[in-house]
Write a protein that holds these residues in place. Sequence first.
Motif, PDB file in Angstrom:
ATOM      1  N   ALA A 340       0.830  -1.205   0.000  1.00 55.58           N
ATOM      2  CA  ALA A 340       0.000   0.000   0.000  1.00 55.58           C
ATOM      3  C   ALA A 340       0.865   1.256   0.000  1.00 55.58           C
ATOM      4  O   ALA A 340       0.545   2.250  -0.674  1.00 55.58           O
ATOM      5  CB  ALA A 340      -0.918  -0.013   1.225  1.00 55.58           C
ATOM      6  N   GLU A 341       1.974   1.213   0.769  1.00 53.64           N
ATOM      7  CA  GLU A 341       2.864   2.372   0.814  1.00 53.64           C
ATOM      8  C   GLU A 341       3.497   2.607  -0.560  1.00 53.64           C
ATOM      9  O   GLU A 341       3.631   3.751  -1.017  1.00 53.64           O
ATOM     10  CB  GLU A 341       3.934   2.134   1.878  1.00 53.64           C
ATOM     11  N   LEU A 342       3.899   1.527  -1.278  1.00 60.71           N
ATOM     12  CA  LEU A 342       4.497   1.665  -2.611  1.00 60.71           C
ATOM     13  C   LEU A 342       3.471   2.201  -3.614  1.00 60.71           C
ATOM     14  O   LEU A 342       3.791   3.035  -4.470  1.00 60.71           O
ATOM     15  CB  LEU A 342       5.043   0.315  -3.078  1.00 60.71           C
ATOM     16  N   ARG A 343       2.233   1.735  -3.527  1.00 66.79           N
ATOM     17  CA  ARG A 343       1.188   2.245  -4.414  1.00 66.79           C
ATOM     18  C   ARG A 343       0.982   3.748  -4.208  1.00 66.79           C
ATOM     19  O   ARG A 343       0.878   4.522  -5.162  1.00 66.79           O
ATOM     20  CB  ARG A 343      -0.116   1.499  -4.174  1.00 66.79           C
ATOM     21  N   GLY A 344       0.926   4.135  -2.934  1.00 66.94           N
ATOM     22  CA  GLY A 344       0.742   5.553  -2.657  1.00 66.94           C
ATOM     23  C   GLY A 344       1.921   6.379  -3.145  1.00 66.94           C
ATOM     24  O   GLY A 344       1.741   7.481  -3.687  1.00 66.94           O
ATOM     25  N   ARG A 345       3.132   5.867  -2.945  1.00 66.67           N
ATOM     26  CA  ARG A 345       4.308   6.610  -3.395  1.00 66.67           C
ATOM     27  C   ARG A 345       4.340   6.722  -4.922  1.00 66.67           C
ATOM     28  O   ARG A 345       4.692   7.762  -5.480  1.00 66.67           O
ATOM     29  CB  ARG A 345       5.576   5.913  -2.900  1.00 66.67           C
TER      30      ARG A 345
END
Length: 412
Positions: A340-345
């Motif tokens: 989820a953090e990679l998608r947001g970034r």
Amino acid sequence: METEEVLPRLARLDTELSAVETSLLALRDHPGRRLLAGAELTGDTRTRWEEADRLLARLWGWHCTARTTLERARTVRSSRRVPGPAESTELTELLTGACLTVEAPGTDPERIGWEELVARTTEGYAEVLEVVLAVDAVWSALPARVELLLAELRRIAELARSVGVVRGEHPAADVLAGVSAELTVLRATATGDPLALWRPVGGSSEPGRGRVDTSGFDRAERAVEDARREIEDVIAVHRDAEERLSHVRDVLSRADRTLAEARTARGEVLAKIAGWDVPPVEGSVAVLQERLAAAGGHRRARRWARLAPLLADLERRAEEELSLARQALTAVTAPLAVRAELRGRLDAYRAKAARLGAGAEAAPLYDAARRTLWSAPCNLRTAERLVRTYQEATLRPPAAGRETETAGGEAG
């Protein structure tokens, strides 16, 4: 001795004898000596007090001898206004010679002078006073405290019996029985042989310099206090058992549900994520559930002494198991959080690339990263690398801008 020396000598000896008499009277009236005179003593205290009592009687005898001798010297001096040769000779003998007869056990009567008598009296007085002060210090410090502690111990033992804390089934009851025996011995020692508990200060010549050895009492006091706390824990269990058992039951239920959730989540994570270590979910509340059932049996049978330590351990272990279950759930769902953090970034840097005019040039990198992140299973290592590559691309200036800068440099 010269006639003019007689009266000052008489006055000085009278002052010394009066001081000795005052000290002996004070010692005779000392509360410690009065208690010693009527006490049933044992051991070293009995031996030393018998010796001290005999010595005290000798001191009074010496004092009476000295007072009689001094009165004789006064009589001789007052018999004539000016003493003659015979009176002078007798006065010299009475006031300066070895005119005092003293006795000691096992020895023949001995004649000594005034200075020797004063020295022996002072030494003997100190010996007697040392025994009296030491015994008085012990009797002031221990017997009453021992009685109070024994009373407290009896009270605690009665409480213990009321909740089933008995010898052989609970260590606190065994401790109380042992302490009771120790205190009984200590009380007998403190009252009968108090000098066994006296520790004189080495090298001190002052009577009464020392300390009472209270180490045995202090240990007993700590043991009673520890046992009291344990028994109060048992009483608290008696009062709050159902509520505490219910709380443990609830905590174990939450721990079991959390472990089940972690195992389910791990299966989902393994299906959705690749290239990442997902730890196995370990742990079980089955053993604690069995112990909880045993605790319920103790409560129904009113075995409070057995329930108390078991319930305390269950409370601690249940909280630990719930904490471990939560940690396991966090650990197995961590890859989803990373994804989820990679998608947001990735989306954040796409918006940044659009603002910088680098969207078209970096679009293939974005598409590659997005396909990886939205695929199943998602290889997180690859996705992390692709997002980082896209991030670096968005930070580089557009190609057109670089060509313009190059041309401008050549023109310059």
